[in-house]
Design an enzyme around this catalytic site. Sequence first.
Site, PDB file in Angstrom:
ATOM      1  N   HIS A  99      46.436  34.796  31.926  1.00  0.00           N
ATOM      2  CA  HIS A  99      45.089  34.427  31.264  1.00  0.00           C
ATOM      3  C   HIS A  99      44.694  32.945  31.232  1.00  0.00           C
ATOM      4  O   HIS A  99      43.579  32.379  31.204  1.00  0.00           O
ATOM      5  CB  HIS A  99      44.943  34.967  29.977  1.00  0.00           C
ATOM      6  CG  HIS A  99      44.000  35.613  29.782  1.00  0.00           C
ATOM      7  ND1 HIS A  99      42.642  35.387  30.028  1.00  0.00           N
ATOM      8  CD2 HIS A  99      43.705  36.958  29.114  1.00  0.00           C
ATOM      9  CE1 HIS A  99      41.602  36.444  29.866  1.00  0.00           C
ATOM     10  NE2 HIS A  99      42.447  37.525  29.256  1.00  0.00           N
TER      11      HIS A  99
ATOM     12  N   ASP B  12      40.152  35.004  34.025  1.00  0.00           N
ATOM     13  CA  ASP B  12      39.883  35.942  32.989  1.00  0.00           C
ATOM     14  C   ASP B  12      39.540  37.480  33.907  1.00  0.00           C
ATOM     15  O   ASP B  12      39.877  37.586  34.918  1.00  0.00           O
ATOM     16  CB  ASP B  12      38.643  35.623  32.381  1.00  0.00           C
ATOM     17  CG  ASP B  12      37.287  35.225  33.123  1.00  0.00           C
ATOM     18  OD1 ASP B  12      37.374  35.984  34.249  1.00  0.00           O
ATOM     19  OD2 ASP B  12      36.386  34.681  32.989  1.00  0.00           O
TER      20      ASP B  12
END
Lengths: 81, 209
Positions: free
Chosen positions: B184, B188
């Site tokens: 992350h 995304d």
Amino acid sequence: MTPEEIRTAFLAALAEVAPEIDPATVPGDAHLQDDLELDSMDILNLVTALDRGLGVAIPEAEYREIATPDRAVAYLSARLS
Amino acid sequence: MARSKREIPHYYLSTTLDLQPATDWLAAENARRAPAERLLMGALFVRATALAARAVPEMNGHVTDGAFRPAEAVHAGVVVALRGGGLIAPAIHDADGRDLDATMAAMRDLVARARTGRLRNSEMTEGTITVSSLGEAGADTLTGVIYPPQVALAGFGAPVRRPWVTGEEIRPREVVTVTLSADHRASDGRRGARFLAEIARLLQSPEEL
């Protein structure tokens, strides 16, 4: 070739593909994928070795015919006769 | 693996795609090839992943000192199971620049050398993304653990025949579920979904891989 010669050639090809397998200890009904843990790359390499060693090019749709040494000997004997 | 799960904020996305076009193309292609020239579905997965990594660069590179640095080249790590236990993921260098035959040749070479312990150190450390594939036998999905300092892993479950809706019809089709494990800090879910969509799109035209 006699069935015994074909079995010897098959087990030699198997040992070439999977050097950690001792051909002398492989039962005739051992399943190459389920029991000996060969994967699709190993099977393809085995088929390639059989083509080179015995001159038998096994079609992909017939890979199941060499699923065990016993089946392979029967199949290869028929193909070579 | 423990370090990966401790240090990398993983997120996961899955998609199931129609593999019938690739399955049919591969069967026809292999039927006219000598064994030494045949391809495996795994080579199509690696090729599609390498091209998708080029298209979505947030999946391709390394995190160093907490910051993501995208890689210029795509070096695709391929997970190889060692008989007797253990996994390693040596990389195919410049995988995005190789055609399908060159990808397959590289995989054959890597697997053979992985099994006999003759990999080069650079192959073990320079991967920029990893591909893991269960092959014919196994479970429907594979949710992998990212290899640090990489930022993404594409996990392919076993291809299976399942009911598939096309228009208003339900037909049996070969399908595969691909699962993205991604960092992350580098991307995304929106970019992750784009990456999976690109893999699915590429596998619909296997002759162009």
